[in-house]
Scaffold this motif. Sequence first.
Motif, PDB file in Angstrom:
ATOM      1  N   ILE A   4       6.604   6.709   7.314  1.00 28.27           N
ATOM      2  CA  ILE A   4       7.066   5.320   7.277  1.00 28.27           C
ATOM      3  C   ILE A   4       5.941   4.466   6.718  1.00 28.27           C
ATOM      4  N   VAL A   5       6.179   3.829   5.595  1.00 29.39           N
ATOM      5  CA  VAL A   5       5.213   2.896   5.019  1.00 29.39           C
ATOM      6  C   VAL A   5       5.826   1.505   5.095  1.00 29.39           C
ATOM      7  N   ASN A  26       8.052  -0.475  -7.293  1.00 28.20           N
ATOM      8  CA  ASN A  26       7.187   0.415  -8.075  1.00 28.20           C
ATOM      9  C   ASN A  26       6.169   1.174  -7.228  1.00 28.20           C
ATOM     10  N   GLY A  27       6.377   1.189  -5.928  1.00 25.30           N
ATOM     11  CA  GLY A  27       5.422   1.853  -5.056  1.00 25.30           C
ATOM     12  C   GLY A  27       6.089   2.650  -3.953  1.00 25.30           C
ATOM     13  N   VAL A 209       1.035   0.799   8.393  1.00 28.10           N
ATOM     14  CA  VAL A 209       1.344  -0.626   8.274  1.00 28.10           C
ATOM     15  C   VAL A 209       0.392  -1.246   7.257  1.00 28.10           C
ATOM     16  N   SER A 210       0.955  -1.867   6.241  1.00 32.52           N
ATOM     17  CA  SER A 210       0.152  -2.530   5.216  1.00 32.52           C
ATOM     18  C   SER A 210       0.580  -3.991   5.103  1.00 32.52           C
ATOM     19  N   MET A 236      -0.558   0.736  -3.000  1.00 33.97           N
ATOM     20  CA  MET A 236       0.801   1.241  -2.779  1.00 33.97           C
ATOM     21  C   MET A 236       1.540   1.561  -4.076  1.00 33.97           C
ATOM     22  N   ILE A 237       1.104   1.000  -5.179  1.00 31.33           N
ATOM     23  CA  ILE A 237       1.764   1.289  -6.456  1.00 31.33           C
ATOM     24  C   ILE A 237       0.915   2.214  -7.339  1.00 31.33           C
TER      25      ILE A 237
END
Length: 263
Positions: A4-5, A26-27, A209-210, A236-237
């Motif tokens: 899970i992001v 895109n990520g 978690v970001s 993330m991309i």
Amino acid sequence: MKLIVQSDDFGMTKAVSLGCIEAIKNGIVRNTGMFTNMPDIDECFELIKPYLEQIALGIDLNITTGTSVLSHEFIPSLTKENGDYYTSKENRAMDNEENHFDHLKECRDQVYAEFKAQIEKYIEIVGHKPDYIHNHAYWTPTIEEVTLSLAKEYGVLSTMRMHSIEEVKESSMGWYVYGDAQKQLQSTPLEYITNDTDCLLDSEYGYIVSHCGYVDIRLFELSSFNTCRVNDLAAMINSKMKQWIKNNHIELITFKDLPEEWI
């Protein structure tokens, strides 16, 4: 591993929202939580609509950033006369040994009312209950108790449950560098995650978690947590991040994919 992001704070500002969408489009981000108290939230929701089938759209319950959903007269202990919340710093200054570092205990009903109003605002905007519930920035035992109570009331998973689920390994977010805007740019999320610093790969489920986002003036007005968001988005991309996902046979999932019994 199933991963899970999550990227928090969708709707905080337009720039943050566009960054979250970029990280989805895109990520590797597949989950984001929405601020329902922000003035541009309706416009931001229209922007994310095309991606709702591939993500879980949760809610970020918030009593520290921006203006409240309920008016000041209903929650006088949570807001200033102009309707703005007390900031995280101001709230923490009110926590002390005498109140067991939880000044909100005396106004528990106000916390419940405001959080519930935010959830109802989400339902009004989106058309259904949140896919998950997350809390923004500031924690006390009262916030946790109210959040878990509302999660049970609405039948929605609270992310507060994630650290207590045996199958889940949660990232510590240890890549952040705290301080002023320049210092925050020293954060290294790409290296931290792809080096598996938190040993997520040993788990059945990983949870990251970001805080992806672009930066605008409004963000600097609302939050001291600002320039680090562009580093999160870049990570993330990044093609190296995507290759790490592929090489380790990681399945990107949403909160909607988790076992119902976890609720």
